[in-house]
Design a protein around this motif. Structure first.
Motif, short mmCIF file in Angstrom:
data_model
loop_
_atom_site.label_atom_id
_atom_site.label_comp_id
_atom_site.label_asym_id
_atom_site.label_seq_id
_atom_site.Cartn_x
_atom_site.Cartn_y
_atom_site.Cartn_z
N TYR A 140 40.07 35.70 44.56
CA TYR A 140 39.14 35.74 43.43
C TYR A 140 39.35 37.02 42.63
N ASP A 141 39.18 36.92 41.32
CA ASP A 141 39.32 38.07 40.43
C ASP A 141 37.99 38.82 40.38
N GLU A 142 37.69 39.50 41.47
CA GLU A 142 36.46 40.28 41.60
C GLU A 142 36.85 41.73 41.85
N ASP A 143 35.85 42.60 41.93
CA ASP A 143 36.11 44.00 42.23
C ASP A 143 36.81 44.10 43.58
N PRO A 144 38.03 44.68 43.62
CA PRO A 144 38.78 44.71 44.88
C PRO A 144 38.08 45.49 46.00
N GLN A 145 37.40 46.57 45.64
CA GLN A 145 36.70 47.37 46.66
C GLN A 145 35.60 46.54 47.31
N THR A 146 34.86 45.79 46.50
CA THR A 146 33.79 44.95 47.04
C THR A 146 34.35 43.85 47.93
N LEU A 147 35.43 43.21 47.47
CA LEU A 147 36.06 42.17 48.29
C LEU A 147 36.58 42.75 49.60
N ALA A 148 37.21 43.92 49.53
CA ALA A 148 37.75 44.53 50.75
C ALA A 148 36.63 44.88 51.72
N ARG A 149 35.55 45.46 51.21
CA ARG A 149 34.43 45.81 52.09
C ARG A 149 33.78 44.56 52.68
N ARG A 184 37.98 31.80 53.19
CA ARG A 184 36.83 31.31 52.41
C ARG A 184 36.27 32.40 51.50
N LEU A 185 36.29 33.64 51.99
CA LEU A 185 35.74 34.76 51.21
C LEU A 185 36.65 35.16 50.06
N LEU A 186 37.94 35.27 50.32
CA LEU A 186 38.86 35.88 49.36
C LEU A 186 39.60 34.90 48.46
N GLN A 190 41.28 26.32 45.04
CA GLN A 190 42.46 25.52 44.72
C GLN A 190 43.70 26.04 45.46
N VAL A 191 43.73 27.33 45.74
CA VAL A 191 44.85 27.91 46.50
C VAL A 191 44.79 27.42 47.94
N LEU A 192 43.61 27.45 48.53
CA LEU A 192 43.46 26.97 49.90
C LEU A 192 43.84 25.50 50.01
N ALA A 193 43.36 24.71 49.06
CA ALA A 193 43.65 23.27 49.09
C ALA A 193 45.14 23.01 48.91
N ARG A 194 45.75 23.72 47.96
CA ARG A 194 47.18 23.53 47.68
C ARG A 194 48.04 23.88 48.88
#
Length: 201
Positions: A140-149, A184-186, A190-194
């Motif tokens: 996902y195109d979200e804040d990388p620090q938030t995704l990493a935490r 599921r989080l990151l 469509q990437v998971l399905a593909r």
């Protein structure tokens, strides 16, 4: 001469009791040595705790860094990194307990000193993978620090399940569960399905 024995014993006592409740007397008893001998090997409880975390943390960081330095897709790096992370901590259960108990966790500031530097290096490895996944359109195109935490919180939650006896210490089962949650989080659905990855809806 007694330094390794003291560090091994201290790791067990800190894991069982936590830093605040552990005493140098208990550590000396665990090692089967006198307090005088213990203090000849290390200056005090604070320094001893830092030495335990620094020693095991250096091993942990080396194993994880070696895996993360290999070539591969971002999802391969994620999988390899998770497997190295889980494998090390499940194999070193006392350090796992210290890791969870003493705030070696996703949301707290790093400690000062060598163990704090090690923690920042470990977090940086994961953040690099997250940024690459975002850049490649996998995550996902979200804040990388938030995704990493958030990802670190997911890993901590699964490791707590290990401590509670879930998975029976099966490293592959734990790593697979962590990866499903991280996918599921990151990852974009469509990437998971593909790719037919675990965690796809």
């Amino acid at each position: 001469m007694y330094r390794d024995l003291v560090l091994e014993s201290a790791e067990l006592v800190f894991a069982r009791k936590g830093f605040d409740d552990a005493t140098v007397q208990e550590i000396a008893a665990e090692a089967g040595i006198s307090l005088k001998t213990l203090y000849a090997a290390v200056p005090g409880k604070n320094e001893l705790f830092e030495m335990v975390v620094e020693r095991r943390g250096a091993e942990f960081l080396q194993e994880t860094s070696e895996v993360m330095a290999t070539d591969g897709s971002v999802l391969e790096l994620l999988a390899n990194g998770v497997r190295a992370y889980v494998s090390f901590l499940v194999r070193h259960e006392a350090f796992l307990l210290i890791h969870l108990r003493q705030g070696r966790a996703w949301g707290l500031p790093a400690m000062k000193g060598p163990s704090g530097v090690q923690r920042e290096q470990g977090e940086s490895l994961f953040l690099t993978v997250v940024r690459r996944g975002i850049d490649e359109g996998i995550f996902y195109d979200e804040d990388p620090q938030t995704l990493a935490r958030s990802g670190m919180a997911v890993m901590q939650a699964h490791l707590m399940r290990v401590v509670e006896g879930i998975h029976g210490g099966d490293i592959e089962a734990v790593a697979d569960a962590v990866l499903r949650s991280l996918h599921r989080l990151l990852c974009r659905p469509q990437v998971l399905a593909r790719l037919g990855l675990p965690g796809a809806a």
